[in-house]
Design a protein around this motif. Structure first.
Motif, mmCIF file in Angstrom:
data_model
loop_
_atom_site.group_PDB
_atom_site.id
_atom_site.type_symbol
_atom_site.label_atom_id
_atom_site.label_comp_id
_atom_site.label_asym_id
_atom_site.label_seq_id
_atom_site.Cartn_x
_atom_site.Cartn_y
_atom_site.Cartn_z
ATOM 1 N N LEU A 9 42.944 39.967 26.299
ATOM 2 C CA LEU A 9 42.863 41.187 26.853
ATOM 3 C C LEU A 9 44.030 41.836 26.973
ATOM 4 O O LEU A 9 44.330 42.855 26.646
ATOM 5 C CB LEU A 9 42.263 41.015 28.524
ATOM 6 C CG LEU A 9 41.184 40.235 28.715
ATOM 7 C CD1 LEU A 9 40.838 40.482 30.181
ATOM 8 C CD2 LEU A 9 39.980 41.187 27.964
ATOM 9 N N HIS A 12 44.492 44.274 23.725
ATOM 10 C CA HIS A 12 43.828 45.459 23.767
ATOM 11 C C HIS A 12 44.470 46.890 23.445
ATOM 12 O O HIS A 12 43.871 47.849 22.792
ATOM 13 C CB HIS A 12 42.544 45.501 24.890
ATOM 14 C CG HIS A 12 41.459 44.432 24.627
ATOM 15 N ND1 HIS A 12 40.197 44.720 25.481
ATOM 16 C CD2 HIS A 12 41.329 43.398 24.055
ATOM 17 C CE1 HIS A 12 39.496 43.476 25.074
ATOM 18 N NE2 HIS A 12 40.174 42.908 24.332
ATOM 19 N N ASN A 21 39.155 51.895 28.337
ATOM 20 C CA ASN A 21 38.253 51.666 29.356
ATOM 21 C C ASN A 21 37.607 52.877 30.148
ATOM 22 O O ASN A 21 36.524 53.457 30.364
ATOM 23 C CB ASN A 21 38.477 50.573 30.330
ATOM 24 C CG ASN A 21 37.434 50.258 31.167
ATOM 25 O OD1 ASN A 21 36.414 50.316 30.882
ATOM 26 N ND2 ASN A 21 37.871 49.551 32.328
ATOM 27 N N TRP A 154 29.827 45.566 30.006
ATOM 28 C CA TRP A 154 31.074 44.764 29.673
ATOM 29 C C TRP A 154 31.410 45.226 27.980
ATOM 30 O O TRP A 154 30.608 45.399 27.426
ATOM 31 C CB TRP A 154 30.897 43.499 29.983
ATOM 32 C CG TRP A 154 30.691 42.923 31.448
ATOM 33 C CD1 TRP A 154 29.588 43.234 32.103
ATOM 34 C CD2 TRP A 154 31.559 41.918 32.070
ATOM 35 N NE1 TRP A 154 29.725 42.570 33.290
ATOM 36 C CE2 TRP A 154 30.888 41.864 33.420
ATOM 37 C CE3 TRP A 154 32.893 41.380 32.004
ATOM 38 C CZ2 TRP A 154 31.452 41.304 34.401
ATOM 39 C CZ3 TRP A 154 33.470 40.977 32.911
ATOM 40 C CH2 TRP A 154 32.852 40.604 33.979
ATOM 41 N N CYS A 156 33.998 43.384 24.547
ATOM 42 C CA CYS A 156 35.186 42.230 24.401
ATOM 43 C C CYS A 156 35.222 42.464 22.963
ATOM 44 O O CYS A 156 34.480 43.501 22.160
ATOM 45 C CB CYS A 156 34.632 40.960 24.320
ATOM 46 S SG CYS A 156 32.973 40.502 23.684
ATOM 47 N N SER A 214 36.600 39.419 28.269
ATOM 48 C CA SER A 214 35.749 40.488 28.380
ATOM 49 C C SER A 214 36.366 41.363 29.567
ATOM 50 O O SER A 214 36.760 40.931 30.704
ATOM 51 C CB SER A 214 34.383 40.084 28.789
ATOM 52 O OG SER A 214 33.948 39.175 27.620
ATOM 53 N N VAL A 215 35.877 42.811 29.488
ATOM 54 C CA VAL A 215 36.331 43.796 30.460
ATOM 55 C C VAL A 215 35.133 44.175 31.197
ATOM 56 O O VAL A 215 34.128 44.557 30.171
ATOM 57 C CB VAL A 215 37.207 44.827 29.806
ATOM 58 C CG1 VAL A 215 37.405 45.914 30.812
ATOM 59 C CG2 VAL A 215 38.144 44.352 29.254
ATOM 60 N N SER A 217 33.557 47.077 32.306
ATOM 61 C CA SER A 217 33.897 48.547 32.166
ATOM 62 C C SER A 217 33.112 49.381 33.236
ATOM 63 O O SER A 217 33.905 50.174 34.005
ATOM 64 C CB SER A 217 33.438 49.093 30.722
ATOM 65 O OG SER A 217 33.648 50.437 30.834
#
Length: 220
Positions: A9, A12, A21, A154, A156, A214-215, A217
């Motif tokens: 992360l 990113h 994001n 999410w 990634c 992973s985020v 979002s």
């Protein structure tokens, strides 16, 4: 050969921007709005994810429509966008196509599979895939993952890196009568395989393994 590697992360921001994001959330909510306004289930097509990713990165340009391996060209990377889903965020995702080969000359793919001729299948599917991906600049896969259980989205990043594997053919393993596992990603993070009947290379993510990459979002 190549391998898919999860991107931490903390890397990113340098690739897709510190405000990705926030911008991606706004773009997607604009696409959801017409459905939600009329109380209908949100239905998002493949290109919609690509448009939103492109418009969330400074200098991003949409180049998709099936003409290229990539869907978005950005200043710091080329991006193959995948829109996939999972029944719960710790589960296995739906499949994403990474190469389909339906040329008539390859109609004998099923026969090669039944014969156990994995070298022939490698020449038919994997070698053309490697050739296509090698032409891109800093190629990454951005997977948008729709968590059906919690109605969340999410995302990634996977980096496509060069990886020599002289034992690839020996490591290709049949799974049942419909697919062959091909080791292009660590099994902790997902599965890459050849779907014989569809004549397609596919990718699925293991979101339990991908969780730290992973985020979350936004919600739908």
């Amino acid at each position: 050969m190549i391998k898919y590697q999860p991107v931490p992360l903390e890397e990113h921001d340098a690739l897709i921007g510190a405000d990705f994001n926030e911008r991606f959330t706004k773009e997607m909510h604009d696409y959801y709005a017409p459905y939600q306004k009329k109380g209908r289930p949100v239905n998002i097509g493949k290109e919609t994810w690509e448009y939103a990713v492109s418009d969330s990165i400074d200098g991003g340009q949409w180049v998709g429509a099936g003409k290229n391996v990539i869907d978005v060209c950005a200043p710091n990377l080329d991006i193959d966008v995948k829109g996939i889903s999972c029944s719960k965020i710790t589960g296995i995702t739906s499949e994403a196509s990474i190469l389909q080969n339906v040329q008539e000359k390859n109609d004998h793919a099923v026969q090669l599979f039944k014969q156990g001729n994995y070298s022939g299948l490698k020449e038919m599917f994997i070698d053309p895939f490697i050739k296509k991906t090698s032409a891109n600049k800093n190629l990454h896969v951005l997977c948008t993952v729709r968590d059906k259980q919690n109605s969340q989205v999410w995302y990634c990043l996977l980096k496509v890196v060069k990886h020599e594997n002289p034992n690839l053919v020996e490591e290709m393993k049949a799974r049942g009568t419909r697919s062959i596992d091909i080791p292009l990603i660590d099994p902790e993070y997902g599965r890459t395989y050849l779907a014989i009947q569809k004549r397609r290379l596919e990718l699925r993510l293991n979101m339990a393994g991908m969780s730290k990459y992973s985020v979350c979002s936004h919600s739908i």
